[in-house]
Structure formats: C-alpha cells, structure tokens
Design an enzyme around this catalytic site. Structure first.
Site, PDB file in Angstrom:
ATOM      1  NE  ARG A 227      34.978  40.406  28.491  1.00 33.58           N
ATOM      2  CZ  ARG A 227      34.016  39.799  29.182  1.00 33.58           C
ATOM      3  NH1 ARG A 227      34.048  38.482  29.345  1.00 33.58           N
ATOM      4  NH2 ARG A 227      32.995  40.489  29.674  1.00 33.58           N
ATOM      5  CG  HIS A 275      31.412  34.707  25.986  1.00 33.46           C
ATOM      6  ND1 HIS A 275      32.167  35.813  25.667  1.00 33.46           N
ATOM      7  CD2 HIS A 275      31.044  34.903  27.281  1.00 33.46           C
ATOM      8  CE1 HIS A 275      32.245  36.625  26.697  1.00 33.46           C
ATOM      9  NE2 HIS A 275      31.560  36.085  27.710  1.00 33.46           N
TER      10      HIS A 275
HETATM   11  P1  NDP Z   1      36.525  40.836  39.956  1.00 37.29           P
HETATM   12  O1  NDP Z   1      36.635  42.292  39.650  1.00 37.29           O
HETATM   13  O2  NDP Z   1      35.747  40.409  41.146  1.00 37.29           O
HETATM   14  O3  NDP Z   1      38.010  40.240  40.102  1.00 37.29           O
HETATM   15  C1  NDP Z   1      39.048  40.609  39.287  1.00 37.29           C
HETATM   16  C2  NDP Z   1      40.352  40.010  39.801  1.00 37.29           C
HETATM   17  O4  NDP Z   1      41.375  40.248  38.837  1.00 37.29           O
HETATM   18  C3  NDP Z   1      40.810  40.633  41.118  1.00 37.29           C
HETATM   19  O5  NDP Z   1      41.364  39.652  41.964  1.00 37.29           O
HETATM   20  C4  NDP Z   1      41.912  41.601  40.663  1.00 37.29           C
HETATM   21  O6  NDP Z   1      42.938  41.837  41.609  1.00 37.29           O
HETATM   22  C5  NDP Z   1      42.494  40.831  39.492  1.00 37.29           C
HETATM   23  N1  NDP Z   1      43.212  41.740  38.599  1.00 37.29           N
HETATM   24  C6  NDP Z   1      42.737  42.812  37.921  1.00 37.29           C
HETATM   25  N2  NDP Z   1      43.714  43.422  37.222  1.00 37.29           N
HETATM   26  C7  NDP Z   1      44.841  42.720  37.489  1.00 37.29           C
HETATM   27  C8  NDP Z   1      46.179  42.862  37.095  1.00 37.29           C
HETATM   28  N3  NDP Z   1      46.584  43.855  36.293  1.00 37.29           N
HETATM   29  N4  NDP Z   1      47.092  41.973  37.552  1.00 37.29           N
HETATM   30  C9  NDP Z   1      46.711  40.977  38.380  1.00 37.29           C
HETATM   31  N5  NDP Z   1      45.440  40.782  38.797  1.00 37.29           N
HETATM   32  C10 NDP Z   1      44.523  41.646  38.362  1.00 37.29           C
HETATM   33  O7  NDP Z   1      35.969  40.146  38.629  1.00 37.29           O
HETATM   34  P2  NDP Z   1      35.077  38.818  38.494  1.00 37.29           P
HETATM   35  O8  NDP Z   1      35.750  37.725  39.240  1.00 37.29           O
HETATM   36  O9  NDP Z   1      33.656  39.091  38.816  1.00 37.29           O
HETATM   37  O10 NDP Z   1      35.150  38.585  36.912  1.00 37.29           O
HETATM   38  C11 NDP Z   1      36.378  38.390  36.252  1.00 37.29           C
HETATM   39  C12 NDP Z   1      36.192  38.460  34.745  1.00 37.29           C
HETATM   40  O11 NDP Z   1      35.559  37.277  34.259  1.00 37.29           O
HETATM   41  C13 NDP Z   1      35.292  39.566  34.231  1.00 37.29           C
HETATM   42  O12 NDP Z   1      35.957  40.804  34.170  1.00 37.29           O
HETATM   43  C14 NDP Z   1      34.906  39.068  32.859  1.00 37.29           C
HETATM   44  O13 NDP Z   1      35.814  39.539  31.886  1.00 37.29           O
HETATM   45  C15 NDP Z   1      35.037  37.548  32.972  1.00 37.29           C
HETATM   46  N6  NDP Z   1      33.741  36.876  32.820  1.00 37.29           N
HETATM   47  C16 NDP Z   1      33.590  35.953  31.813  1.00 37.29           C
HETATM   48  C17 NDP Z   1      32.394  35.305  31.654  1.00 37.29           C
HETATM   49  C18 NDP Z   1      32.221  34.248  30.613  1.00 37.29           C
HETATM   50  O14 NDP Z   1      31.115  33.746  30.425  1.00 37.29           O
HETATM   51  N7  NDP Z   1      33.260  33.833  29.931  1.00 37.29           N
HETATM   52  C19 NDP Z   1      31.247  35.590  32.537  1.00 37.29           C
HETATM   53  C20 NDP Z   1      31.535  36.529  33.570  1.00 37.29           C
HETATM   54  C21 NDP Z   1      32.734  37.155  33.685  1.00 37.29           C
HETATM   55  P3  NDP Z   1      42.641  42.528  43.034  1.00 37.29           P
HETATM   56  O15 NDP Z   1      41.911  41.477  43.831  1.00 37.29           O
HETATM   57  O16 NDP Z   1      43.978  42.831  43.566  1.00 37.29           O
HETATM   58  O17 NDP Z   1      41.778  43.734  42.741  1.00 37.29           O
HETATM   59  C1  OXD Z   2      30.289  38.868  31.544  1.00 38.23           C
HETATM   60  C2  OXD Z   2      30.255  37.986  30.405  1.00 38.23           C
HETATM   61  O1  OXD Z   2      31.237  39.629  31.678  1.00 38.23           O
HETATM   62  O2  OXD Z   2      29.176  37.458  30.107  1.00 38.23           O
HETATM   63  O3  OXD Z   2      29.342  38.810  32.356  1.00 38.23           O
HETATM   64  O4  OXD Z   2      31.291  37.736  29.778  1.00 38.23           O
END
Ligand code: NDP
Ligand code: OXD
Length: 312
Positions: A227, A275
């Site tokens: 993001r 994106h």
């Molecule tokens: P998950 O919820 O599976 O994973 C999130 C990870 O981030 C976890 O390992 C979590 O830690 C870690 N995390 C969360 N908060 C913190 C923090 N404060 N400090 C350190 N680590 C943290 O999410 P996804 O992998 O499915 O997706 C990640 C992000 O990718 C989405 O939220 C979205 O914003 C973005 N995205 C972007 C897309 C694009 O097209 N650009 C498409 C899809 C997603 P822990 O394991 O300890 O819980």
């Molecule tokens: C998602 C994205 O979060 O498209 O799936 O960014």
C-alpha cells in the site's frame, strides 16, 4: 440464500455468474447508491461506500462480509460505520504467484543490470558490466503472510540471501527472521532489496520514512507492492536523488491513480505500475468465497477473518 454483490466500479455481472455456478440455488442481488438494500445473508464486495455499509449495519440476517481482494484497509477505514458481521478477506487465490513473479522480475532487473544493458543497446554499445555479488544482495521481505511467504520462497529459489520481518516471531528454514519494531532497524540495515508486503494498518502507515529508508545500505532498491501510504513518497525521492537508494519499483501509491504532476513520473529510477502486481483471479476468488460460505453455514472454522483490532 441471498448474497449481495457490490463493486465500486459496478462490474458485478461476472461475479454473479461465477457465484451462481459455484453455489446452485443462490440468489444474488446488487445495490446502487440511494437504493434500499434488500435482505441478504452474505455480502461480497470491494470498495464499498459509506451508504452501503450503513445499510448493511442494519441488515438483521447478515452473517459475513467477504472482500473481493486481500487488503482489509479498503473497508476498515470506515471505522465505526462498519457492520458487526465478520469480515473475511481473500487468502491468496492466485495472487501469491503473481506477487512472486512481480518481485522476482523487479529484483532480477536490478541485480542483473538489465536497465543499463537496455540503455547500452539503444546506443549500440557492447560492454559487459561488473557482476553484482549475490551474497551482497539480501532480499528483505516485510510481511510474511500469504503473499510475503511466496515471495520469500521464490527469492530463495534464485539463491538470494533472504530475510523477513513480521509482527510476531517466525522460524523459516533458510530465512533470517526479524519481528517487531525493536528489530526493524537491524532488518533494514542488512537489506539490499526491500519488498513491502505489509497490510496498511495504524502501525504500518508511513512506516518507511526518511529515517528508516536511510537505514537501508547504500545502493538499496525498494519494491512496494502493498500500500502506498506505508511509504513517505518525498523521502524516497530525496534518497534516490542523493544516490543513497538506487531506485524503486512501485505498484501502489498514496493517491491512486498516481496524479499527473507527481514527481515520480519524471524520475527514471522509479518504475511505476498501476496497482497490478497481483490481480484478483475471479474464478479462484469465487470458489474460495463459496467454500467459506459453506463453512459458515455448517458452523465450521473459516480462514482469513480480519482482526479489526490488528487491522488485518
Ligand atoms: P497477510 O495478512 O497474510 O500477511 C500480513 C503480514 O504482515 C503478516 O506476516 C503480519 O505479521 C505482517 N504484519 C502486519 N502488521 C505488521 C506490523 N505492524 N509489523 C510487522 N509485520 C506486520 O496478508 P497478505 O500476504 O495476504 O497481503 C499483504 C498485503 O498485500 C495486503 O494487506 C494488501 O495491502 C497487499 N496487496 C496488494 C496487492 C496489489 O496488487 N498491489 C494485491 C493483494 C494484496 P504476522 O505474521 O506476525 O501476523
Ligand atoms: C488487494 C488489492 O488488496 O488488490 O487485493 O490491492
């Protein structure tokens, strides 16, 4: 069973067809601004409006809200206006492999100096450049969730040293794992290619500011596929122009679409994509949502329920 389908861009016809195939007998309904919402048991949506959420909050039979994407920030930003029903995000559904493709491409392009060879070729120049040492190219992945773990696995397959940072401690074979704010600087200090796959939460908003980006070693490269609000955009630009950071590949921005006069457009060391690093694969998403609805109906546990306190 009645399922509301809503997308901010209005494109719900194919979702309705897919859901009807995956869940015979389901009745889907749509909604438009200003309309009264019909009774529904589940909502499947992306980029909802405040008006829709206000009506869903009153929908007595609503059992859960499913997102058509992975990032829960898109709905949690409505705060107090949110219905109390559980919110369920997509878990991978074909996005992890796309993230791995995107990050591998951006990393290899920098590591193998393809941009420089491209420039040389335009000038008819045949001139091998010094090879970067792989042991100095540690890929640091922030966020070790569904998407981050797939990126870690892929970069390990290319034999890059890999480290990861998450909120809670992890142990991953062949990966240096760091956790929590207290280990963030150590993580950054040894990271040559920084990849963000963190959710946007109150803790990750503006996380990559000037001080933290300066903690990366000279010549570091930044890939943001999570993001835009996690990254202080003017600070990144300053550090690229000063030569501390070599460049960046950015798929996400604070304001999307990236506005026309934004200075990123004129910086050749920044690669911009709109994106698209991981797009929702509708067929897989529909199948997963149908399975999760079946689990709700059978009182079985459901994965990927968003924790509203943590923000993801
Ligand atoms: P998950 O919820 O599976 O994973 C999130 C990870 O981030 C976890 O390992 C979590 O830690 C870690 N995390 C969360 N908060 C913190 C923090 N404060 N400090 C350190 N680590 C943290 O999410 P996804 O992998 O499915 O997706 C990640 C992000 O990718 C989405 O939220 C979205 O914003 C973005 N995205 C972007 C897309 C694009 O097209 N650009 C498409 C899809 C997603 P822990 O394991 O300890 O819980
Ligand atoms: C998602 C994205 O979060 O498209 O799936 O960014």
């Amino acid at each position: 069973m009645r399922v509301l389908l809503y997308r901010g861009d209005g494109q719900i016809a194919a979702w309705a067809e897919g859901l009807a195939r995956a869940m015979p007998g389901v009745q889907t309904l749509g909604w438009q601004e200003g309309e009264q919402l019909g009774a529904c048991n589940y909502a499947v949506l992306w980029n909802p409006s405040h008006g829709l959420l206000a009506q869903l909050a009153q929908a007595a039979q609503l059992k859960a809200i499913f997102l058509m994407g992975a990032g829960a920030d898109t709905i949690l930003k409505f705060g107090d206006a949110l219905p109390s029903a559980p919110i369920v995000r997509l878990g991978d559904t074909g996005m992890a492999v796309q993230m791995a493709e995107y990050v591998a491409h951006a990393t290899l392009r920098y590591f193998r100096r393809f941009d420089e060879y491209e420039q040389q070729a335009r000038h008819g120049l045949w001139s091998p450049l010094p090879v970067y040492a792989k042991e100095e190219f540690t890929v640091g992945v922030m966020g070790l969730g569904k998407l981050g773990l797939r990126v870690v696995e892929t970069m390990r397959a290319f034999e890059f040293p890999v480290r990861g940072w998450s909120r809670t401690p992890k142990e991953l074979h062949g990966v240096d794992c760091f956790a929590g704010m207290e280990q963030l600087d150590d993580f950054l200090r040894g990271t040559r290619v920084l990849v963000s796959l963190l959710p946007l939460t109150s803790e990750t908003n503006n996380l990559l500011d000037r001080r933290r980006l300066s903690t990366l070693p000279q010549g570091a490269y930044v890939i943001n596929v999570a993001r835009g609000a996690q990254l202080a955009e003017p600070d990144l630009l300053t550090l690229i122009r000063s030569g501390h950071i070599a460049g960046a590949t950015l798929d996400v921005f604070r304001n999307e679409p990236l506005p026309a006069p934004h200075p990123f457009w004129d910086e050749p060391r920044i690669t911009i994509t709109p994106h698209i690093s991981a797009l929702t694969v509708r067929s897989e998403a529909v199948r997963q949502i149908a399975d999760k609805i079946a689990a709700f109906e059978a009182d079985q546990p459901v994965d990927d329920i968003v924790d509203r306190n943590l923000g993801y």
